[in-house]
Design a protein around this motif. Sequence first.
Motif, short mmCIF file in Angstrom:
data_model
loop_
_atom_site.label_atom_id
_atom_site.label_comp_id
_atom_site.label_asym_id
_atom_site.label_seq_id
_atom_site.Cartn_x
_atom_site.Cartn_y
_atom_site.Cartn_z
N GLY A 108 0.73 -1.39 0.16
CA GLY A 108 0.04 -0.01 0.01
C GLY A 108 0.92 1.22 0.08
O GLY A 108 0.12 2.41 0.23
N TRP A 109 2.11 1.14 -0.20
CA TRP A 109 2.99 2.46 -0.12
C TRP A 109 3.60 2.66 -1.68
O TRP A 109 3.39 1.53 -2.57
N GLY A 110 4.03 3.83 -2.00
CA GLY A 110 4.20 3.95 -3.23
C GLY A 110 4.51 5.72 -3.41
O GLY A 110 4.33 6.10 -2.42
N GLU A 111 4.46 6.00 -4.68
CA GLU A 111 4.57 7.47 -4.95
C GLU A 111 3.48 8.38 -4.08
O GLU A 111 3.75 9.11 -3.73
N HIS A 112 2.47 7.68 -3.95
CA HIS A 112 1.57 8.24 -3.38
C HIS A 112 1.53 8.69 -1.92
O HIS A 112 0.98 9.44 -1.00
N SER A 113 2.49 8.06 -1.23
CA SER A 113 2.86 7.91 0.15
C SER A 113 3.56 9.28 0.54
O SER A 113 3.85 9.72 1.77
N ILE A 114 4.12 10.00 -0.63
CA ILE A 114 4.89 11.42 -0.41
C ILE A 114 3.74 12.48 -0.31
O ILE A 114 3.11 12.52 -1.11
N PRO A 115 3.74 13.18 0.69
CA PRO A 115 3.06 14.45 0.89
C PRO A 115 3.17 15.19 -0.31
O PRO A 115 4.16 15.65 -0.85
N PRO A 116 1.92 15.75 -0.97
CA PRO A 116 2.10 16.60 -2.10
C PRO A 116 2.63 17.76 -1.89
O PRO A 116 3.20 18.47 -2.70
N GLU A 117 2.90 18.31 -0.54
CA GLU A 117 3.71 19.72 -0.17
C GLU A 117 5.22 19.36 -0.14
O GLU A 117 5.79 20.34 0.02
N GLU A 118 5.53 18.30 -0.22
CA GLU A 118 7.06 18.00 -0.03
C GLU A 118 7.89 18.44 -1.12
O GLU A 118 7.64 18.03 -2.29
N PRO A 119 8.70 19.29 -1.15
CA PRO A 119 9.54 20.02 -2.24
C PRO A 119 10.58 18.99 -2.92
O PRO A 119 10.37 19.17 -4.24
N LEU A 120 10.83 18.00 -2.19
CA LEU A 120 11.62 17.04 -2.94
C LEU A 120 10.90 16.10 -4.03
O LEU A 120 11.34 15.39 -5.01
N ARG A 121 9.74 16.25 -3.59
CA ARG A 121 8.90 15.41 -4.58
C ARG A 121 8.94 15.84 -6.13
O ARG A 121 8.52 14.95 -6.99
N ARG A 122 9.10 17.18 -6.14
CA ARG A 122 9.39 17.48 -7.70
C ARG A 122 10.79 16.86 -8.38
O ARG A 122 10.80 17.03 -9.64
N SER A 123 11.62 16.21 -7.61
CA SER A 123 12.80 15.84 -8.25
C SER A 123 12.55 14.59 -8.60
O SER A 123 12.16 13.53 -7.60
#
Length: 166
Positions: A108-123
């Motif tokens: 049940g984990w994956g890319e959706h586990s990363i908070p949308p507001e996390e800046p490193l998510r853009r990398s």
Amino acid sequence: MQIYIESRDRYQIMWLAGIRHVALGQHCLRSFGQPDRPRVNPARRNQLLELPTQNPPLAWYLCALPQPWDWSKNAHLAFEAAPGEQWDGPALVPGLFVRLNNARPIIGWGEHSIPPEEPLRRSIRYRTCRNWQFAWWLRIHRNAPDAPLESEVPKRKGEGEQMSLI
């Protein structure tokens, strides 16, 4: 607790990490800070590891990169202690078969586990890193603490990066 690993494909890199905390400013193996690291051998087709039951980590994470490298064939399996339970199946890909005794996979984990507001998510290096995705899952669902500061490796441009083959 035991993990039996059967390599049906060839793997160049393989490791197992017992995760006690996370370093969310890092990706790949470093996102797990200073994990417990039982020795695994990517050259062996079959291996059985006895994992400690005393003072267990929050979770275990198995990662293997194939040879020749192909991102779609990277093997990943997150699991946790579960006395009396057994599981067997692929570690995300059919090339790495795993049998767990007294443990179960964490799903049940994956890319959706990363908070949308996390800046490193853009990398792309961070967002596509399955280890980092799972580190975020552990933070959110198991309240994983921050890794000690000494596990944060200072980086200069082009240095200190884990292998990120995407």
